[in-house]
Design a protein around this motif. Sequence first.
Motif, PDB file in Angstrom:
ATOM      1  N   UNK A   4       0.844  -1.182   0.000  1.00 35.98           N
ATOM      2  CA  UNK A   4       0.000   0.000   0.000  1.00 35.98           C
ATOM      3  C   UNK A   4       0.885   1.240   0.000  1.00 35.98           C
ATOM      4  N   UNK A   5       0.505   2.206  -0.811  1.00 37.64           N
ATOM      5  CA  UNK A   5       1.252   3.463  -0.904  1.00 37.64           C
ATOM      6  C   UNK A   5       0.437   4.540  -0.174  1.00 37.64           C
ATOM      7  N   UNK A   6       0.996   5.054   0.911  1.00 37.96           N
ATOM      8  CA  UNK A   6       0.325   6.003   1.795  1.00 37.96           C
ATOM      9  C   UNK A   6       1.022   7.359   1.662  1.00 37.96           C
ATOM     10  N   UNK A   7       0.239   8.450   1.620  1.00 37.82           N
ATOM     11  CA  UNK A   7       0.860   9.773   1.462  1.00 37.82           C
ATOM     12  C   UNK A   7       0.130  10.813   2.301  1.00 37.82           C
ATOM     13  N   UNK A   8       0.875  11.796   2.765  1.00 40.60           N
ATOM     14  CA  UNK A   8       0.298  12.976   3.391  1.00 40.60           C
ATOM     15  C   UNK A   8       0.960  14.204   2.773  1.00 40.60           C
ATOM     16  N   UNK A   9       0.145  15.252   2.548  1.00 44.74           N
ATOM     17  CA  UNK A   9       0.645  16.417   1.810  1.00 44.74           C
ATOM     18  C   UNK A   9      -0.091  17.667   2.263  1.00 44.74           C
ATOM     19  N   UNK A  10       0.661  18.634   2.796  1.00 46.29           N
ATOM     20  CA  UNK A  10       0.137  19.974   3.048  1.00 46.29           C
ATOM     21  C   UNK A  10       0.280  20.741   1.742  1.00 46.29           C
ATOM     22  N   UNK A  11      -0.828  20.957   1.048  1.00 46.03           N
ATOM     23  CA  UNK A  11      -0.730  21.475  -0.325  1.00 46.03           C
ATOM     24  C   UNK A  11      -0.765  23.005  -0.416  1.00 46.03           C
ATOM     25  N   UNK A  12      -0.850  23.717   0.746  1.00 44.53           N
ATOM     26  CA  UNK A  12      -0.797  25.185   0.723  1.00 44.53           C
ATOM     27  C   UNK A  12      -1.781  25.738  -0.312  1.00 44.53           C
ATOM     28  N   UNK A  13      -3.001  25.247  -0.281  1.00 38.96           N
ATOM     29  CA  UNK A  13      -4.059  25.564  -1.243  1.00 38.96           C
ATOM     30  C   UNK A  13      -3.565  25.543  -2.696  1.00 38.96           C
ATOM     31  N   UNK A  14      -2.597  24.656  -2.968  1.00 34.76           N
ATOM     32  CA  UNK A  14      -2.131  24.462  -4.338  1.00 34.76           C
ATOM     33  C   UNK A  14      -1.288  25.583  -4.886  1.00 34.76           C
ATOM     34  N   UNK A  15      -0.683  26.396  -4.037  1.00 38.27           N
ATOM     35  CA  UNK A  15       0.057  27.567  -4.503  1.00 38.27           C
ATOM     36  C   UNK A  15       1.431  27.181  -5.025  1.00 38.27           C
ATOM     37  N   UNK A  16       1.758  27.664  -6.192  1.00 40.84           N
ATOM     38  CA  UNK A  16       3.078  27.501  -6.780  1.00 40.84           C
ATOM     39  C   UNK A  16       3.971  28.612  -6.226  1.00 40.84           C
ATOM     40  N   UNK A  17       5.070  28.267  -5.576  1.00 41.55           N
ATOM     41  CA  UNK A  17       5.941  29.273  -4.970  1.00 41.55           C
ATOM     42  C   UNK A  17       6.620  30.151  -6.003  1.00 41.55           C
ATOM     43  N   UNK A  18       6.728  29.677  -7.237  1.00 38.28           N
ATOM     44  CA  UNK A  18       7.419  30.460  -8.268  1.00 38.28           C
ATOM     45  C   UNK A  18       6.655  31.720  -8.635  1.00 38.28           C
ATOM     46  N   UNK A  19       5.312  31.631  -8.702  1.00 39.40           N
ATOM     47  CA  UNK A  19       4.532  32.805  -9.116  1.00 39.40           C
ATOM     48  C   UNK A  19       3.388  33.137  -8.165  1.00 39.40           C
ATOM     49  N   UNK A  20       3.233  32.370  -7.091  1.00 36.91           N
ATOM     50  CA  UNK A  20       2.180  32.658  -6.124  1.00 36.91           C
ATOM     51  C   UNK A  20       0.777  32.317  -6.584  1.00 36.91           C
ATOM     52  N   UNK A  21       0.653  31.625  -7.707  1.00 39.07           N
ATOM     53  CA  UNK A  21      -0.667  31.301  -8.252  1.00 39.07           C
ATOM     54  C   UNK A  21      -1.120  29.920  -7.792  1.00 39.07           C
ATOM     55  N   UNK A  22      -2.440  29.770  -7.673  1.00 41.20           N
ATOM     56  CA  UNK A  22      -3.050  28.473  -7.352  1.00 41.20           C
ATOM     57  C   UNK A  22      -3.949  28.086  -8.520  1.00 41.20           C
ATOM     58  N   UNK A  23      -3.406  27.287  -9.400  1.00 41.36           N
ATOM     59  CA  UNK A  23      -4.113  26.913 -10.618  1.00 41.36           C
ATOM     60  C   UNK A  23      -4.658  25.491 -10.492  1.00 41.36           C
ATOM     61  N   UNK A  24      -5.949  25.272 -10.725  1.00 48.00           N
ATOM     62  CA  UNK A  24      -6.521  23.924 -10.574  1.00 48.00           C
ATOM     63  C   UNK A  24      -5.856  22.876 -11.454  1.00 48.00           C
ATOM     64  N   UNK A  25      -5.450  23.258 -12.664  1.00 45.57           N
ATOM     65  CA  UNK A  25      -4.819  22.277 -13.548  1.00 45.57           C
ATOM     66  C   UNK A  25      -3.438  21.874 -13.042  1.00 45.57           C
ATOM     67  N   UNK A  26      -2.664  22.822 -12.516  1.00 40.45           N
ATOM     68  CA  UNK A  26      -1.360  22.483 -11.927  1.00 40.45           C
ATOM     69  C   UNK A  26      -1.545  21.554 -10.734  1.00 40.45           C
ATOM     70  N   UNK A  27      -2.551  21.843  -9.910  1.00 40.45           N
ATOM     71  CA  UNK A  27      -2.805  21.008  -8.741  1.00 40.45           C
ATOM     72  C   UNK A  27      -3.180  19.593  -9.168  1.00 40.45           C
ATOM     73  N   UNK A  28      -4.023  19.487 -10.168  1.00 42.31           N
ATOM     74  CA  UNK A  28      -4.452  18.163 -10.656  1.00 42.31           C
ATOM     75  C   UNK A  28      -3.239  17.354 -11.133  1.00 42.31           C
ATOM     76  N   UNK A  29      -2.363  17.988 -11.891  1.00 43.70           N
ATOM     77  CA  UNK A  29      -1.181  17.291 -12.409  1.00 43.70           C
ATOM     78  C   UNK A  29      -0.236  16.892 -11.277  1.00 43.70           C
ATOM     79  N   UNK A  30      -0.069  17.779 -10.297  1.00 39.81           N
ATOM     80  CA  UNK A  30       0.831  17.485  -9.186  1.00 39.81           C
ATOM     81  C   UNK A  30       0.333  16.299  -8.369  1.00 39.81           C
ATOM     82  N   UNK A  31      -0.949  16.277  -8.070  1.00 39.48           N
ATOM     83  CA  UNK A  31      -1.496  15.206  -7.244  1.00 39.48           C
ATOM     84  C   UNK A  31      -1.509  13.876  -7.979  1.00 39.48           C
ATOM     85  N   UNK A  32      -1.707  13.909  -9.286  1.00 45.13           N
ATOM     86  CA  UNK A  32      -1.691  12.661 -10.059  1.00 45.13           C
ATOM     87  C   UNK A  32      -0.339  11.967  -9.930  1.00 45.13           C
ATOM     88  N   UNK A  33       0.725  12.740  -9.742  1.00 43.84           N
ATOM     89  CA  UNK A  33       2.061  12.158  -9.621  1.00 43.84           C
ATOM     90  C   UNK A  33       2.247  11.365  -8.333  1.00 43.84           C
TER      91      UNK A  33
END
Length: 282
Positions: A4-33
Motif C-alpha cells: 500500500x502506498x500512503x501519502x500525506x501532503x500539506x498542499x498550501x491551497x495548491x500555490x506555486x511558490x514560483x509565481x504565487x498562483x493556485x491553478x486547478x490544472x497544476x494542482x491536478x497534475x501534481x497530485x496525479x504524480x
Amino acid sequence: MTTLRIATFNLLHGMDLADGESDPDRLRAALADLDADIVALQEVDRHQERSGGADQAAIAAEALGMSQWRFLASVHGVPAPVSGWTEDEPVPGERRVYAADERGEGGPGYGIALLSRLPVSHWRVRRFPAAPLSLPLRVQGRPGLTRVPDEPRGVLAAVVEGPHGPFTVLAAHLSFVPGWNISQLARIRRSTADLPGPQLLLGDFNLPGRIPQAVVGRRRRGAGAVRWRSLARVPTYPSYHPRVQFDHVLGHGIGPEAVRRTEAVRLGVSDHCALVVELKVG
C-alpha cells in the motif's frame, strides 16, 4: 502480502511558490504524480477565490482515481491578510464534512481531506477549538513575520476495508501553537481505542522530527507494548530545500519491518513536500 502506498501532503491551497498562483490544472497534475492508495491533505481550499473557486478535494479525488473521500471544513469563510480568516455567519449544519455527492454545496471553506482507493465502511470526525492566541509566522507572499491567529483544527478518521481486513486511517492538521499541538496529538491517541487496528495517523502536526512519537509512542500503564511508531523520518519542509520534518506517518500495530520505502516528493506546488510511505501488509 500487499503493498500500500500512503501519502500525506500539506498542499498550501495548491500555490506555486514560483509565481504565487493556485491553478486547478497544476494542482491536478501534481497530485496525479503521487499515485497513492490513501492520501491525507491539509490546507485544502473549497470554493475560494484565491484558488480559482475550485473544490480542491474533488480535484484530488479525480486526479488520483479515488471515489472514497471526505473534506472537513475547519473554517467557513475567506482568508484575511492580518486577522487570518473572515468567517461567514454561522449557519446551522454548515460546518460539516463534505462527500463526493455534495460537490458544489456550501460556501467558501478551508480544511483537510482524506481520500482512499480502498472501500471505506465508516467515517468519524473530531474537532479541536483554536488556541486563544496568535504567533508571528512567516507567511508566503508577505515580507518578514506576520502575527497569525490560530484556527480550529480537526481529525478525519476512516475505517478502510483492506485486502487483508479492516484498518483505520486518521488525518490531521494540528495547531502551530506550541503545547496546543502536543495536547491535540495526545487526545487523538486517547480517542482511537474503539477503532479497528492496525491504525495509521497521517498529517502535518507542526511538530518536528521525533517529537510526535515521543508524545504518542509511550507505553500505556497496564496496556503492554501498545504504542505508536513513526514510519518515516524524512525532512519535508521547506519544499525547495527540506531540512525539517513537520509531516508524519505514524503506525499503531504496524512495525518498521512493514516499511518498504519512504520518500519526500516535491510536487511543484506548496512549501511542503509530500511524504510517501510504502507498506507491506498481510
